[in-house]
Scaffold this motif. Structure first.
Motif, short mmCIF file in Angstrom:
data_model
loop_
_atom_site.label_atom_id
_atom_site.label_comp_id
_atom_site.label_asym_id
_atom_site.label_seq_id
_atom_site.Cartn_x
_atom_site.Cartn_y
_atom_site.Cartn_z
N TYR A 177 23.77 -34.81 38.34
CA TYR A 177 25.06 -34.08 37.75
C TYR A 177 25.85 -33.34 38.72
CZ TYR A 177 22.88 -35.56 33.41
OH TYR A 177 22.27 -36.46 32.52
N LYS A 178 25.21 -33.59 40.12
CA LYS A 178 26.04 -32.91 41.27
C LYS A 178 26.33 -31.55 41.12
CE LYS A 178 27.90 -37.13 42.79
NZ LYS A 178 27.38 -38.07 41.98
N ARG A 179 25.14 -30.66 40.75
CA ARG A 179 25.29 -29.27 40.47
C ARG A 179 24.44 -28.49 41.52
NH1 ARG A 179 24.92 -28.79 33.94
NH2 ARG A 179 26.27 -30.62 33.56
N GLU A 180 24.83 -28.76 42.77
CA GLU A 180 24.03 -28.21 43.90
C GLU A 180 24.34 -26.77 44.20
OE1 GLU A 180 21.88 -29.78 45.15
OE2 GLU A 180 22.09 -31.92 44.77
N THR A 181 24.94 -26.08 43.73
CA THR A 181 25.30 -24.42 43.89
C THR A 181 23.93 -23.95 43.52
OG1 THR A 181 26.12 -24.25 41.65
CG2 THR A 181 27.66 -24.48 43.52
N PRO A 182 23.74 -22.89 44.09
CA PRO A 182 22.66 -21.89 43.83
C PRO A 182 22.46 -21.61 42.29
CG PRO A 182 23.09 -21.37 46.08
CD PRO A 182 24.36 -22.08 45.48
N GLY A 183 21.27 -21.61 41.85
CA GLY A 183 21.22 -21.23 40.45
C GLY A 183 20.69 -22.43 39.41
N ARG A 184 20.24 -22.41 38.24
CA ARG A 184 19.81 -23.54 37.80
C ARG A 184 20.95 -24.56 37.23
NH1 ARG A 184 20.41 -21.50 32.29
NH2 ARG A 184 20.43 -19.17 32.38
N ALA A 185 20.63 -25.54 36.87
CA ALA A 185 21.44 -26.50 36.14
C ALA A 185 21.13 -26.52 34.69
CB ALA A 185 21.16 -27.90 36.60
N VAL A 186 19.72 -26.52 34.20
CA VAL A 186 19.35 -26.37 33.11
C VAL A 186 19.96 -25.13 32.28
CG1 VAL A 186 17.23 -26.03 31.52
CG2 VAL A 186 17.18 -27.74 33.55
N THR A 187 20.42 -25.47 30.83
CA THR A 187 20.79 -24.45 30.14
C THR A 187 19.84 -24.02 29.21
OG1 THR A 187 21.89 -25.80 28.68
CG2 THR A 187 23.26 -25.11 30.73
#
Length: 369
Positions: free
Chosen positions: A160-170
């Motif tokens: 999902y192209k969420r490469e910023t630091p921090g989790r993708a999972v909610t």
């Protein structure tokens, strides 16, 4: 060699002190692993170069081997097959989107839920569940639980192209293989590890524990005081029906479970989720709804209505369309609040009750080719 994912942040600091490493080094290590999904010490570029090979000698990070990923046609569900260190297999699921039933939950496609396993096999043997057909082997360790989540989070960041630091999972739901309350210590330790603000940083309100109804452990969970959502696999309030569907009812009666649920709600002021798997000709009559209305009085709850997801070799069937429609009408008529669950991942045997290592030999052969 220690398993790093078994360690809380405080335990990692103490381990560093024991190895004559500055305890402050634990902060970047947790950040790389839990926020950036980097599991190779050599890639942790803000650590001293001479420290990295020592960490590699001292600690193992990921405790599971990814074997296979299966995505459903919609792309909204991905089922993962993992191999454990002792040669067993577990399945976990990543789900995008989904229905919203709590004001704290993330809305729409930004919502990414991981459905996590807590045991290899399951000792409870629920008659409608694929996992119940497997031999129970053992509890998963805290590190194996955390490994599932970190591997799926890394996958989600790329997909999902969420490469910023921090989790993708909610959201995390303990609804995979096994009964989480029979692995209470390791499940709770994993939740504590994942909560650390310098790491994965997920709050208890975004975590659901689903249980077949282990009454004493429901009370123990209440006394810990975390705002975890409790989900109970109910399926019937008729004790005799429930004993047939769920052998655990022979030990933990409906009345004992509901007493524990009320105790939980007194301590943790959150709405309870009751899961109701609707089966053809078994628990789909108006009398079932009336009995449920009487039994659940005094509990703040909603019902997750799940149309039975068929499993090979289990002689049960989902309700007919007419039966399903009538049951929803009974729920509305008698004021039972409910949310329909639509079987995400059914095409890849990843929906509720379907995690059972389906066609394992065939899948393993394919993964090696």
């Amino acid at each position: 060699m220690d398993n790093l994912l078994e360690l809380t942040f405080g335990e990692l600091k103490n381990s560093f002190i024991a190895n004559n490493v500055q305890p402050s080094r634990a902060y970047p290590v947790f950040g790389w692993i839990y926020r950036r999904s980097v599991f190779d010490f050599e890639q942790m570029t803000d650590l001293p170069k001479d420290l990295r090979p020592m960490l590699k000698d001292w600690y193992k990070v990921i405790e599971l081997e990814p074997v296979e990923e299966q995505a459903d046609p919609s792309g909204e569900s991905v089922k993962f097959l993992f191999r454990t260190y002792d040669g067993h297999y577990i399945e976990s699921v990543l789900l995008q989107g989904g229905e919203i039933d709590d004001e704290t939950e993330t809305l729409g496609p930004e919502r990414l839920t991981v459905c996590v396993s807590s045991q290899i096999g399951c000792p409870l043997g629920c008659n409608f569940c694929a996992t119940g057909r497997l031999d129970y082997k053992r509890n998963l360790s805290a590190g194996e639980i955390v490994s599932q989540i970190l591997l799926m989070d890394r996958y989600a960041k790329k997909k999902y192209k969420r490469e910023t630091p921090g989790r993708a999972v909610t959201n995390i739901v303990f609804m995979g293989m096994g009964e989480p309350l029979l692995n209470f210590e390791n499940v709770m330790k994993a939740i504590g590890i994942l909560a650390f603000s310098g790491g994965f940083h997920i709050g208890a309100r975004h975590i659901t524990i689903s249980t077949a109804g282990i009454a004493p452990k429901i009370k123990e969970l209440a006394e810990i005081g975390l705002q975890i959502r409790l989900a109970v696999s109910l399926n019937s309030v008729n004790q005799e029906k429930r004993k047939v569907l769920m052998p655990v009812a022979r030990t933990h009666s409906v009345n004992n479970i509901l007493d524990a649920v009320k105790y939980y709600q007194q301590h943790i002021d959150r709405r309870i989720t009751f899961e109701y798997v609707l089966l053809n000709g078994i628990n789909s009559q108006e009398e079932d709804v009336l009995a449920m209305k009487r039994s659940l009085q005094g509990i703040k709850f909603h019902l997750n209505l799940i149309r039975y997801n068929p499993v090979d070799e289990i002689p049960l069937s989902p309700p007919t369309d007419e039966e399903y429609r009538h049951f929803k009408g009974f729920l509305r008529k008698h004021g039972i609040p409910f949310v329909e669950r639509f079987g995400k991942g059914r095409e890849i045997a990843a929906a509720c009750g379907q995690l059972g290592l389906c066609k394992l030999d065939e899948r393993l052969a394919k993964s090696k080719s």
